[in-house]
Design an enzyme around this catalytic site. Structure first.
Site, PDB file in Angstrom:
ATOM      1  N   CYS A 111       0.816  -1.223   0.000  1.00 43.88           N
ATOM      2  CA  CYS A 111       0.000   0.000   0.000  1.00 43.88           C
ATOM      3  C   CYS A 111       0.846   1.269   0.000  1.00 43.88           C
ATOM      4  O   CYS A 111       0.331   2.358  -0.245  1.00 43.88           O
ATOM      5  CB  CYS A 111      -0.957  -0.003   1.184  1.00 43.88           C
ATOM      6  SG  CYS A 111      -1.970  -1.481   1.234  1.00 43.88           S
ATOM      7  N   HIS A 255      -2.827   6.870   2.707  1.00 45.63           N
ATOM      8  CA  HIS A 255      -3.394   5.602   2.239  1.00 45.63           C
ATOM      9  C   HIS A 255      -4.785   5.442   2.843  1.00 45.63           C
ATOM     10  O   HIS A 255      -5.000   5.699   4.027  1.00 45.63           O
ATOM     11  CB  HIS A 255      -2.479   4.451   2.652  1.00 45.63           C
ATOM     12  CG  HIS A 255      -3.074   3.104   2.407  1.00 45.63           C
ATOM     13  ND1 HIS A 255      -3.692   2.771   1.217  1.00 45.63           N
ATOM     14  CD2 HIS A 255      -3.169   2.003   3.212  1.00 45.63           C
ATOM     15  CE1 HIS A 255      -4.125   1.526   1.288  1.00 45.63           C
ATOM     16  NE2 HIS A 255      -3.829   1.042   2.485  1.00 45.63           N
ATOM     17  N   ASN A 285     -10.306   0.077   0.353  1.00 45.49           N
ATOM     18  CA  ASN A 285      -8.830   0.050   0.377  1.00 45.49           C
ATOM     19  C   ASN A 285      -8.346  -0.546  -0.952  1.00 45.49           C
ATOM     20  O   ASN A 285      -8.511  -1.735  -1.193  1.00 45.49           O
ATOM     21  CB  ASN A 285      -8.384  -0.808   1.568  1.00 45.49           C
ATOM     22  CG  ASN A 285      -6.872  -0.943   1.666  1.00 45.49           C
ATOM     23  OD1 ASN A 285      -6.146  -0.638   0.726  1.00 45.49           O
ATOM     24  ND2 ASN A 285      -6.410  -1.418   2.806  1.00 45.49           N
TER      25      ASN A 285
HETATM   26  O1  UT7 Z   1      -3.919  -1.530   3.627  1.00 47.43           O
HETATM   27  C1  UT7 Z   1      -2.976  -2.091   4.453  1.00 47.43           C
HETATM   28  C2  UT7 Z   1      -3.076  -1.596   5.828  1.00 47.43           C
HETATM   29  N1  UT7 Z   1      -4.243  -2.146   6.492  1.00 47.43           N
HETATM   30  C3  UT7 Z   1      -4.842  -1.502   7.466  1.00 47.43           C
HETATM   31  O2  UT7 Z   1      -4.444  -0.409   7.800  1.00 47.43           O
HETATM   32  C4  UT7 Z   1      -5.957  -2.194   8.213  1.00 47.43           C
HETATM   33  C5  UT7 Z   1      -5.801  -1.955   9.700  1.00 47.43           C
HETATM   34  N2  UT7 Z   1      -6.865  -2.623  10.486  1.00 47.43           N
HETATM   35  C6  UT7 Z   1      -8.134  -2.178  10.505  1.00 47.43           C
HETATM   36  O3  UT7 Z   1      -8.480  -1.234   9.821  1.00 47.43           O
HETATM   37  C7  UT7 Z   1      -9.087  -2.837  11.470  1.00 47.43           C
HETATM   38  O4  UT7 Z   1      -8.360  -3.660  12.359  1.00 47.43           O
HETATM   39  C8  UT7 Z   1     -10.182  -3.707  10.758  1.00 47.43           C
HETATM   40  C9  UT7 Z   1     -11.168  -2.796  10.041  1.00 47.43           C
HETATM   41  C10 UT7 Z   1      -9.529  -4.665   9.790  1.00 47.43           C
HETATM   42  C11 UT7 Z   1     -10.965  -4.472  11.832  1.00 47.43           C
HETATM   43  O5  UT7 Z   1     -11.536  -3.562  12.767  1.00 47.43           O
HETATM   44  P1  UT7 Z   1     -11.345  -3.836  14.328  1.00 47.43           P
HETATM   45  O6  UT7 Z   1     -12.077  -2.769  15.033  1.00 47.43           O
HETATM   46  O7  UT7 Z   1      -9.864  -3.949  14.594  1.00 47.43           O
HETATM   47  O8  UT7 Z   1     -12.091  -5.189  14.516  1.00 47.43           O
HETATM   48  P2  UT7 Z   1     -11.524  -6.558  15.122  1.00 47.43           P
HETATM   49  O9  UT7 Z   1     -10.710  -7.285  14.118  1.00 47.43           O
HETATM   50  O10 UT7 Z   1     -10.909  -6.270  16.443  1.00 47.43           O
HETATM   51  O11 UT7 Z   1     -12.874  -7.361  15.342  1.00 47.43           O
HETATM   52  C12 UT7 Z   1     -13.857  -6.905  16.304  1.00 47.43           C
HETATM   53  C13 UT7 Z   1     -15.042  -7.844  16.229  1.00 47.43           C
HETATM   54  C14 UT7 Z   1     -14.641  -9.326  16.225  1.00 47.43           C
HETATM   55  O12 UT7 Z   1     -15.635 -10.019  16.950  1.00 47.43           O
HETATM   56  P3  UT7 Z   1     -15.356 -10.460  18.468  1.00 47.43           P
HETATM   57  O13 UT7 Z   1     -14.134 -11.329  18.416  1.00 47.43           O
HETATM   58  O14 UT7 Z   1     -15.126  -9.187  19.222  1.00 47.43           O
HETATM   59  O15 UT7 Z   1     -16.605 -11.174  18.827  1.00 47.43           O
HETATM   60  C15 UT7 Z   1     -14.721  -9.724  14.790  1.00 47.43           C
HETATM   61  O16 UT7 Z   1     -14.975 -11.086  14.595  1.00 47.43           O
HETATM   62  O17 UT7 Z   1     -15.734  -7.630  14.987  1.00 47.43           O
HETATM   63  C16 UT7 Z   1     -15.874  -8.886  14.302  1.00 47.43           C
HETATM   64  N3  UT7 Z   1     -15.836  -8.627  12.872  1.00 47.43           N
HETATM   65  C17 UT7 Z   1     -16.921  -8.326  12.151  1.00 47.43           C
HETATM   66  N4  UT7 Z   1     -18.217  -8.194  12.495  1.00 47.43           N
HETATM   67  C18 UT7 Z   1     -19.068  -7.865  11.510  1.00 47.43           C
HETATM   68  C19 UT7 Z   1     -14.760  -8.638  12.048  1.00 47.43           C
HETATM   69  N5  UT7 Z   1     -15.128  -8.344  10.809  1.00 47.43           N
HETATM   70  C20 UT7 Z   1     -16.471  -8.148  10.832  1.00 47.43           C
HETATM   71  C21 UT7 Z   1     -17.421  -7.815   9.860  1.00 47.43           C
HETATM   72  N6  UT7 Z   1     -18.707  -7.682  10.234  1.00 47.43           N
HETATM   73  N7  UT7 Z   1     -17.091  -7.616   8.559  1.00 47.43           N
END
Ligand code: UT7
Length: 328
Positions: A111, A255, A285
């Site tokens: 990225c 980004h 993204n």
């Molecule tokens: O381009 C390269 C660089 N990449 C980035 O900069 C990405 C950086 N990371 C992020 O932007 C975020 O970490 C994400 C958007 C990928 C995820 O957001 P988050 O707030 O960190 O969520 P999480 O992974 O901590 O998940 C929180 C909860 C989980 O459930 P539990 O374990 O708390 O019950 C996930 O299973 O949200 C759940 N979850 C979803 N729920 C509904 C994960 N994806 C989804 C979804 N819909 N699509």
């Protein structure tokens, strides 16, 4: 020595997927995606080749620049989703665009690719006075490597391409490029088969038996932690070199991975979010294409004007990061 962006062009595939479309194949909902990422919809290439998207973007940039493709001395294409292991997409574009005098190669810095590409092209222009123009292109078809069974990643990515024709100039310029390979496992996709039982004596490559081969894997929380630090660090490191601070900048074009990362970066840089170009809501993204897509859109809308100071800031797999400060 700096660069002058003569013109930019972009290309987005026609098909779009809204957040509601994902409800059909993973357990998710529009509210979660909007509040956690800021994404509402993204473009999907289907089977359209990434190089063709790059060509479409490049054609617009060349036409707007009003130059003869034969005067392009260098083409660099950044991508993580090249259609071929070889030849490079840059070589395909060189032929397709009639840029018969251009050297051509691809660059993969994930990225951060556009920032890396721009800075690399500038160094070529600086050291070869016979080179009139360079063409830098970012073309990404992430949907081809997305795991559409993984709700944590599939909702994030979109496809698209953007290109810029640049020349050397004495305008203000600074850059900072970096990488932290200790985080390489946090965001990856394979392009060659490895038998799951193959074990390699390496912290990085032990065969990843638990991960889907060829699909994009991301440890979102870890990459998030990296991104919110890398973004301001990349800007500050480039700005310090030329004695500027965040308040000297007219626009930040980061980004586009997550609106929350952008908001946190704005806070850390003590800058209003109004100074950040945001397209993640309608592009998702798009890896290395996200910065030039956002910049091209802001130029077309008239938000970014000639003479303004811009900070382009990338971060992504590698884990790479970096920034380029330019005067438009
Ligand atoms: O381009 C390269 C660089 N990449 C980035 O900069 C990405 C950086 N990371 C992020 O932007 C975020 O970490 C994400 C958007 C990928 C995820 O957001 P988050 O707030 O960190 O969520 P999480 O992974 O901590 O998940 C929180 C909860 C989980 O459930 P539990 O374990 O708390 O019950 C996930 O299973 O949200 C759940 N979850 C979803 N729920 C509904 C994960 N994806 C989804 C979804 N819909 N699509």
């Amino acid at each position: 020595m700096g660069i002058n962006i003569l013109a930019m062009g972009s290309y987005l595939p026609e098909q779009t997927l809204t957040n509601d479309d994902f409800v059909k194949f993973v357990d998710t909902n529009d509210e979660w995606i909007r509040t956690r990422t800021g994404i509402c919809e993204r473009h999907m290439a289907g089977w359209e080749p990434a190089w063709l998207m790059g060509k479409n973007a490049a054609l617009k940039a060349i036409e707007r620049a009003g130059i003869d493709p034969k005067d392009i001395g260098l083409i660099i294409v950044s991508s993580v989703t090249s259609d071929f292991l070889t030849p490079s997409m840059a070589s395909i574009l060189q032929y397709e665009l009639g840029a018969e005098n251009a050297a051509a190669f691809d660059l993969n810095a994930a990225c951060s690719g556009f920032v890396y590409t721009l800075d690399t092209a500038r160094r070529f222009l600086e050291t070869d006075s016979s080179m009139k123009y360079a063409l830098v292109v970012s073309a990404e078809a992430l949907s081809r490597f997305t795991d559409f069974e993984d709700r944590g990643t599939c909702i994030l990515f979109g496809d698209g391409a953007a290109a810029a024709v640049i020349e050397s100039s004495d305008k203000l310029y600074s850059s900072f490029l970096a990488s932290d390979g200790s985080g390489a496992r946090k965001l990856f996709a394979r392009n060659c088969h490895v038998a799951p039982e193959v074990k390699v004596e390496s912290d990085f490559d032990d065969g990843f038996p638990e991960k889907p081969i060829h699909k994009l894997y991301q440890d979102g929380r870890e990459v998030y932690k990296f991104a919110v630090k890398a973004l301001p660090h990349a800007f500050d490191s480039a700005a310090e070199k030329i004695g500027l601070t965040s308040s000297d900048m007219d626009w930040f074009i980061p980004h586009q991975a997550n609106i929350r990362i952008i908001e946190t970066a704005a806070k850390n840089l003590h800058i209003s979010t109004d100074k950040f170009i945001v397209t993640v809501d309608h592009h998702g993204n798009t890896s290395s294409a996200s910065i030039p897509l956002a910049l091209c859109e802001a130029i077309e809308k008239g938000d970014v004007k000639r003479g303004q100071k811009l900070a382009l800031i990338g971060f992504g797999a590698g884990l790479t990061y970096g920034s380029v400060i330019i005067e438009y």
